[in-house]
Design an enzyme around this catalytic site. Structure first.
Site, mmCIF file in Angstrom:
data_model
loop_
_atom_site.group_PDB
_atom_site.id
_atom_site.type_symbol
_atom_site.label_atom_id
_atom_site.label_comp_id
_atom_site.label_asym_id
_atom_site.label_seq_id
_atom_site.Cartn_x
_atom_site.Cartn_y
_atom_site.Cartn_z
ATOM 1 N N ASP A 134 0.819 -1.224 0.000
ATOM 2 C CA ASP A 134 0.000 0.000 0.000
ATOM 3 C C ASP A 134 0.850 1.271 0.000
ATOM 4 O OD1 ASP A 134 -2.285 -1.702 0.333
ATOM 5 O OD2 ASP A 134 -1.924 -1.708 2.494
ATOM 6 N N GLU A 155 -11.710 -1.552 -2.719
ATOM 7 C CA GLU A 155 -11.086 -0.768 -1.654
ATOM 8 C C GLU A 155 -10.003 0.140 -2.235
ATOM 9 O OE1 GLU A 155 -9.703 -3.749 1.058
ATOM 10 O OE2 GLU A 155 -8.219 -4.561 -0.332
#
Length: 331
Positions: free
Chosen positions: A50, A219
């Site tokens: 991420d 997401e």
């Protein structure tokens, strides 16, 4: 499934490509979901998850990522990366309410009004008892961040999940925070620029993307504005399973920051829509957790993928984006 891919390119080769006319460039980049580029060359400390990255005024790249007190890396050239100390020299006490470890996930760094800001999330895997936090720094360097506390939360009775934040500042000076994971998908709230927290005069929670049928797996939103359109990037399907990951990046666009976002075929992102940007190919498995950085040579998509040649280890991926078709194409 093995897919056609392109060999990694050096920064010099990328610069040469950008000098080509748009029509010639389009002939070189993948135009269907069956062909995607390999990540550009990165070396050194490349294990990451991420990632969010910014380029400082001195030309240094600062990268933050999931893990610990928010893991940090630096680079002078966008190729060689070195691991640094965590963003926080000590982890804020409130994190333990949401994570027993405790650690932070999916940071989002930007530079606003003379200060670096970083939104981040604290949660447990598979839970929506979660919180988005905010921190600030005058230098952006690891160990320099001051925590400003909780911005937004969700709990077990919520139909959304307060993780994976991304700040978008519009041309009219309005601030917006998108976030979300699974449940009913991607959400957005308006932010007060003075506090970095929700604007009290607008408490609407907008819905940007969802998957009402089948899996709920969407997401990691990221919003940019290019050529008069707002573009919403998101990660679809399953991360965090090594070579079994099915993550992929999709995008939609809108004429309003709060949507509706639609894909290239006109399908709403609130109805399973999304045009592919990156998918698994060859040893590059499950690319996602993406952020977008406007750099001196164009827009970058910065993401992680699971390396099929290294037991599914999560690694840093960086590619340039070509917008000449009106839709982002990675190369």
């Amino acid at each position: 499934m093995s897919r056609t891919s392109r060999a990694p390119r050096t920064s010099r080769a990328r610069t040469a490509l950008l000098a080509l006319p748009a029509a010639a460039l389009l002939a070189l980049v993948p135009t269907t979901a069956s062909a995607y580029p390999n990540p550009g060359t990165v070396t050194g400390s490349v294990v990451t998850h991420d990632p969010t990255m910014i380029r400082t005024s001195s030309g240094q790249y600062l990268l933050y990522a999931t893990g610990g007190g928010i893991a940090a890396k630096t680079s002078a050239n966008r190729i060689a990366f070195s691991a640094g100390a965590d963003a926080f020299s000590s982890r804020p006490g409130w994190w333990s309410t949401y994570s027993s470890v405790p650690e932070a996930w999916a940071p989002d760094i930007s530079y606003q009004g003379g200060k670096y800001l970083m939104y981040y999330s604290v949660s447990k895997f598979g839970s929506n008892t979660s919180a988005i936090g905010l921190a600030g720094s005058t230098t952006g360097l690891p160990g320099s961040w001051s925590d400003y506390g909780i911005v937004y939360t969700s709990n077990s009775s919520s139909d959304y999940n307060a993780i994976d934040p991304n700040l978008f500042v519009d041309g009219d000076g309005k601030w917006w925070l998108s976030f979300g994971s699974w449940w009913t998908g991607i959400k957005m709230i308006q932010i007060n620029p003075s506090t970095g927290k929700q604007l009290s005069s607008n408490t609407t929670r907008y819905s940007l993307a969802s998957r009402p049928t089948g899996t709920k797996a969407v997401e990691a939103p990221f919003v940019v504005k290019r050529n008069g359109y707002y573009y919403l990037f998101a990660s679809y399907d399953t991360c965090c399973a090594g070579t079994g990951s099915t993550y992929k990046v999709k995008v939609g666009r809108a004429t309003s920051v709060t949507g509706p976002y639609r894909d290239k075929n006109g399908v709403a992102m609130t109805n399973n829509g999304g045009t592919p940007v990156l998918e698994s190919h060859g040893s590059v498995i499950g690319p996602g957790g993406q952020s977008i950085l406007k750099d001196t040579d164009g827009d970058l998509i910065v993401y992680h993928y699971y390396d099929g040649n290294d037991g599914g280890t999560p690694k840093l991926g960086i590619n340039l984006l070509n917008w000449s078709s009106g839709w982002p194409v990675a190369y």
